[in-house]
Structure formats: C-alpha cells, structure tokens
Write a protein that holds these residues in place. Structure first.
Motif, PDB file in Angstrom:
ATOM      1  N   GLY A 252       0.792  -1.225   0.000  1.00  0.00           N
ATOM      2  CA  GLY A 252       0.000   0.000   0.000  1.00  0.00           C
ATOM      3  C   GLY A 252       0.819   1.268   0.000  1.00  0.00           C
ATOM      4  O   GLY A 252       0.309   2.333   0.353  1.00  0.00           O
ATOM      5  N   TYR A 253       2.087   1.183  -0.444  1.00  0.00           N
ATOM      6  CA  TYR A 253       2.964   2.357  -0.437  1.00  0.00           C
ATOM      7  C   TYR A 253       3.684   2.485  -1.778  1.00  0.00           C
ATOM      8  O   TYR A 253       3.950   1.490  -2.454  1.00  0.00           O
ATOM      9  CB  TYR A 253       3.994   2.250   0.692  1.00  0.00           C
ATOM     10  N   ARG A 381      -2.783   4.384  -2.584  1.00  0.00           N
ATOM     11  CA  ARG A 381      -1.576   4.068  -1.817  1.00  0.00           C
ATOM     12  C   ARG A 381      -0.940   5.349  -1.299  1.00  0.00           C
ATOM     13  O   ARG A 381      -1.164   6.431  -1.832  1.00  0.00           O
ATOM     14  CB  ARG A 381      -0.591   3.287  -2.675  1.00  0.00           C
ATOM     15  N   SER A 528      -4.533   0.531   3.511  1.00  0.00           N
ATOM     16  CA  SER A 528      -4.001   0.727   2.168  1.00  0.00           C
ATOM     17  C   SER A 528      -3.268  -0.495   1.638  1.00  0.00           C
ATOM     18  O   SER A 528      -2.883  -0.525   0.484  1.00  0.00           O
ATOM     19  CB  SER A 528      -3.042   1.928   2.158  1.00  0.00           C
TER      20      SER A 528
END
Length: 659
Positions: A252-253, A381, A528
């Motif tokens: 999620g990044y 994200r 996320s």
C-alpha cells in the motif's frame, strides 16, 4: 524477400474473403434445393446467422485496438538535443523523423505506427523511449538504439521493406489475440502461421540490416554495447521491481522517486549488470524477429586479419566502460545505504558508472517524477520516501507470514494465539511443540525445533519493530536486516533459540519486556495494504449467481458478474479492479452506485477444504470454517485474465493440502 513478405501480408484479406465466399456458396447451395417460398423466408435469417456472423467475427479477429503505452510526451522545445539525436538517426536510416516522442517506464525503445488493415496502410509514427535508457545509456549508445528502431522502416532493403515491417508488427500483435472460440479464427490462425514462416527470412535480414545501419551511424563499439545493454537493463528493471517496488506496492505504499531508485540499483550492482550483459536473452515469443544476440554481435564485429591478430592491442576505453551504465550527475551515489548510513568498504570500492557526455533531456529527475505520476499512479496508496516504503513493505511481509503461522498454530492448539506473548506461553507449557507436530506431521523432531526457532525469531523481530527498539537497514546491494535503533547488530537468533527452550522461556520474556520489546502488539492491518493478484476468471457461477473472480495470495475476491453478451466489458472491468488492487486489510470505501457493496472477499484462512465436482464442466465446493459452503462452476462463456486458470489450479491444490 521484402516483396514476398508483402504479398503474404496481402493474403490475409484474401483468405478472409475466400472464407466468407465459401460460406456464402454453401448457403446458396442449401437455399437452391429448397422450395422457393421456403428459401425466400429462410434466406435472410440464415444469411444473418452465417455470413453476417462470420463477417463480424472476421472483423473482430483482424481488428485489434492498439494500446498506447503510458508515458510523457517530449516536444522539440522541451528536449532539443534529444530531438537532434533522433533527427540524425532518422537521416542515417533514410526515413523521416517520428511524429512524436514519448518517454515510457520500461527499459525499451520501439517505433509505434497507427496502421490500418494489418499494416497495409500506414499512419502516425511515434517513438517510445524508456526513461531507464535516458538514465543509463551514454548518448552514443542511445544513438545506436534509436537508429536501429528507425531503420526497421528503412527503404534500403527495398521499396516493400517498410510495408513488410508494418505488416509483421500488426500481425504479430493481432494473431495471438484471436480467440479459439472465434469461428473465423482457425483459418486465420493457420494462415498467420504460414505468413510467419514466409516472412521469417526477411525479418531476420531486416534486423541485421538495422544493426548495420546503427553501427554505421554510432560506431561498431557503441552499437555492440547497446545490443548487450538493452536486455541487461530490462533484466535489472525486473529485478528492481521484484525486490524493491513490488513489495511496497502490495503493502500500500509508493516510493516518491521510483526511477531514482532504479538508478541507484544500476549503480550499486555492476556485477549483476555485467552478468546479464554476457547472457543470451530469451526470445520474447514466437513473433520475435531478432536473431540470437551472439549472431548479431558477430555480424557487426570485424574479423581481425592474420597480421593484426599477432599484435596485442591495449583494451579500449569503450570496452572498459561496458561494465556499468552511465548515471545522471544529479543522483546521489547508489552505494549508499537507503537509510543514509555511510557505505560499506566493499561498496565504496565498486566501480562507479561513467557520466553521460551531454544532457539530452534537461532536468531528467523532473521528467522521472512526471512519468511516475502517469506510470505508477498511487490509486489509494501512500507516497513515502524510499526508506519508509521499504520498511513498511518488509514489515508487512513479516506480518503476513506471522499471521498465517499463528492461524495454523491456533487451529492446531485449539487456542487463540494472536501475538508473541501468547506464543511464549505455549512454549513454556510445552503445547507449541505439540501444535507444530500437528501442523507438520511428517517432520523430524530436529526440524520441528528449527521451525519453532524460526517462528520465534520472526515474532521477536516484529515485537522489536513495534516496540521501537529496532529498525530496518536497507541496502541497494543486498537483503535488508533488522538492527537496533542505533544501527548495532541485534542478535535475535540467540534470543529465539533460548525462548524455544521451555526452561528459559520465562527468563527470555522478562529480558524482552525490560528492553522494550512489545510482545502484546498485534499485526497492523493497514487499510491501504493490497493483496497480490495472481489471476482472474470471468463469468463463473458462484452459488448459482453469475460472478467474476480474482485470485490473490491471501484469498478470493468475488465480484458480481455482468449479463451475458458483455464478456469483453467484464474482462476489462476485472482487469481494472486488479490494477487498482484488492485491499488486504480494512474494507475499501464504497462509492455510490458501485458494485463494491456486493463484493465478497474469502480469505484462504477461512477455507477448511475444497471438493472437486466431476463432470464435463468441472466445479468446486469450498468448505468454510464457519460451516458454510461456496460452490463455484464455470459458465459456458467463462473466460480468463492472463494466467487465470493456472492461478486457480494452484489455489485449489493449496486449499486441498495441509495448511
């Protein structure tokens, strides 16, 4: 050879027309033996059902929309030196410059043309250049790459050469996409195979001729180096995405400078780059026209004369510079640790890449950031620094592994084991060894002990990270490791081995608690985080309801299906859902008038087993741990995203095995 290839290309519409004519002749023969009134009444419906349907399917088979790669257009005013390089390569190839230049994310170079009628009619030409090439290749090698691509359409091999190349590209893009369920597809696929065999000699000669044009324009040494650099850069980019971008993306990044990270990896791993440059690349598919790399290099390398071979010559600077790509001067050294710590002595001794001779694109890092916004949109994200992205990614991977292991231990011990504290309690009273033996029934006592130590080491690392007494230390040259906050080594293996002994478990617990390890912290479910999508199936029946399915590494996402006749739209929609990512933690926000309210995610941990139903159309019944069942069966018009059925077969094997 070019004329023969062009004639074979023109045979596609001829074959399609003959196929329609044969069906029309058969229909006329059938109608001619029927009474006049019957033939008159049946003629129109039969014509629509046969000739009309076959004509439509033929159009579908030969008409494929060209997908334009995501990228950033670069005009002459924005990068005059780059366009000057392209103009020079076009003049050397004897073709007009492309109508536009677009910088894309992949380490590739390609000339795209908006053709019609399988390439028989040309159109706008755009050059697609990968940003990694602008980052890593010196201008001389980039000049060779561009000259080679533009030379594919050069008339130096004959007046029919540009048409033959356009047609081969169009057919190579269209033929693999002809569905096997298309009634017009069998004949067209067979002719495509014949066309490929007819075109192969010319394609090979054209690739070698494009290499010669590139060598004449940029020099043999740079042309040969570029031939080796291109597949090596593509391989390094795949490694970069697998080891650095992909884990953060699934967690999620998104790193704030994707292409800057790629440049650091290229500079930090010259050994891997050299190994890839010396490796023969695999063909990209049956329509790949490139001869083997060794043959292409041999065709460009002049053979030394007997007199010159007796004289030893000193290695040239070009050869010495082949081991590593050039890097932009704005970027920091890639041998630095991601966290900013000083590089190790081994990294400091590594050979640094050569600097480019000139700046073809002003402010290349800014172009990279603009391209990242197009090629890697966050889609929910969080954009963070590289150090944060890699730290979150590694921690998420550990959390997933820990959650799966604790779930298995909880089922085997018939007790909830949500964290390290509960796990140590099981060790102290001897129940963990019994539970591990139940999970791995055919394992020796020594291996069970090793597995227990590994699990404890994993849980202690998470407890140290969550308690703030440890952090990740990342490197562009190797694996990340968990270290103390001050950077000192954190020997968790010894602590895990001591904790695995019931006699010393409580002493280890006391030591960990006094030193700030958070043994009671549970896995951090980030909203996320995304599950990794492995494949997708379209038009299944789930408990009697039309459903589409995404297979992920954590479970199955069931999406309400679309009505019959909208299969293309269903595949497009499922592809978009897969690209957006399947949330692995909290449920995603529901948008108004969307189908997300009816979506259902079934974690693999909630599936107790699977039963395969016999029959021509195989079915499956998933037994859920809450006592319910989920029945799945493919519909008559079932279809797949790439790799969908293979991913489903692997999921069924996994669910049917011991977990």
């Amino acid at each position: 050879m070019a004329a023969r290839s062009a004639i074979a290309l023109a045979g596609f519409p001829v074959v399609a027309g003959l196929q329609l004519a044969a069906v029309l002749l058969l229909l006329w023969t059938i109608l001619s033996v029927l009474p006049g009134a019957v033939a008159l009444r049946a003629g129109v419906p039969l014509s629509i059902a046969t000739v009309g349907a076959l004509g439509y399917e033929t159009w579908r088979a030969l008409h494929t929309r060209r997908r334009t790669p995501a990228g950033v257009a670069v005009t002459r005013g924005q990068a005059p030196k780059l366009w000057e390089l392209i103009d020079g390569a076009a003049a050397a190839a004897g073709v007009r410059p492309p109508d536009g230049v677009t910088v894309v994310a992949d380490a590739t170079a390609a000339l795209g043309e908006r053709t019609r009628v399988l390439g028989l009619i040309g159109g706008r030409r755009d050059l697609y250049l990968g940003l990694p090439l602008l980052q890593a290749l010196p201008p001389a090698r980039l000049r060779a790459v561009v000259a080679h691509e533009l030379a594919h359409g050069s008339p130096k091999l004959g007046r029919w050469a540009p048409l033959a190349y356009r047609g081969r590209v169009a057919v190579g893009r269209t033929a693999p996409r002809i569905s096997r369920r298309n009634p017009a597809g069998a004949v067209l696929r067979a002719y495509a195979g014949f066309y490929r065999r007819m075109d192969a000699p010319f394609s090979r000669a054209q690739e070698l001729a494009a290499d010669r044009i590139a060598a004449d324009h940029a020099g043999v040494a740079d042309a040969v180096a570029a031939l080796r650099d291109m597949p090596a850069l593509a391989g390094m980019q795949r490694l970069f995405h697998a080891e650095y971008v992909g884990p953060g993306w699934q967690a999620g990044y998104v790193p704030d400078d994707v292409f800057g990270g790629l440049l650091r990896v290229l500079a930090a791993r010259p050994v891997e780059m050299s190994m890839l440059r010396a490796t023969e690349p695999e063909p990209s598919g049956p329509w790949d026209t490139h001869p083997p790399l060794a043959e292409r290099v041999a065709a460009l390398t002049p053979r030394p004369s007997p007199a010159s071979s007796d004289t030893a010559s000193a290695p040239s600077s070009d050869t010495a510079s082949d081991a590593a790509p050039a890097s932009a001067s704005e970027e920091p050294s890639a041998s630095e640790d991601v966290s900013g710590e000083p590089p190790s002595s081994e990294a400091a001794d590594e050979e640094k890449p050569a600097e480019p001779d000139e700046e073809l694109v002003p402010d290349l890092p800014a172009l990279g950031r603009a391209l990242q916004a197009v090629a890697f949109p966050p889609r929910g994200r969080t954009v963070v620094s590289w150090d944060e992205c890699l730290s979150f990614a590694r921690t998420t991977e550990m959390e997933r592994e820990a959650e799966a292991a604790l779930a298995a231990i909880s089922r085997a011990s018939d007790a909830a084991v949500p964290d390290a504290a509960h796990l140590l309690t099981l060790v102290a009273d001897g129940r963990l060894r019994a539970a591990a033996g139940a999970v791995f029934p055919d394992t020796s006592p020594e291996e069970i002990t090793a597995r227990i130590v590994d699990l404890l080491g994993l849980m202690l690392a998470l407890a140290a990270l969550r308690g703030g007494v440890a952090r990740w230390r990342h490197s562009w040259t190797g694996a990340a490791e968990v270290v103390a906050v001050d950077g000192a080594n954190l020997n968790l293996a010894e602590l895990a081995a001591a904790a695995a002994d019931p006699e010393t478990t409580e002493a280890v617990r006391t030591y960990l608690t006094e030193n700030g390890f958070d043994l009671a912290a549970r896995a951090d479910q980030r909203a996320s985080a995304r599950a990794r999508v492995l494949g997708g199936l379209v038009n299944l029946s789930a408990d009697g309801t039309r459903t589409d399915l995404l297979i992920t590494d954590l479970g199955l996402l069931l999406v309400p299906g679309l009505p019959r006749g909208r299969g293309v739209e269903a595949k497009r929609r499922l592809t978009r859902i897969a690209a957006d990512g399947v949330p692995a933690g909290a449920e995603p926000p529901v948008e108004p008038d969307s189908d997300q309210e009816a979506r259902r995610f079934v974690p693999f941990a909630d599936v107790a087993g699977v039963t395969v139903l016999p029959g021509r159309r195989k079915g499956w019944v998933l037994g859920l741990r809450d006592g319910g069942n989920l029945s799945l069966r493919p519909a008559l018009d079932a279809d797949e995203l790439p790799g969908g059925w293979a991913a489903w077969d692997e999921a069924v094997i996994f669910l049917a095995g011991t977990r």
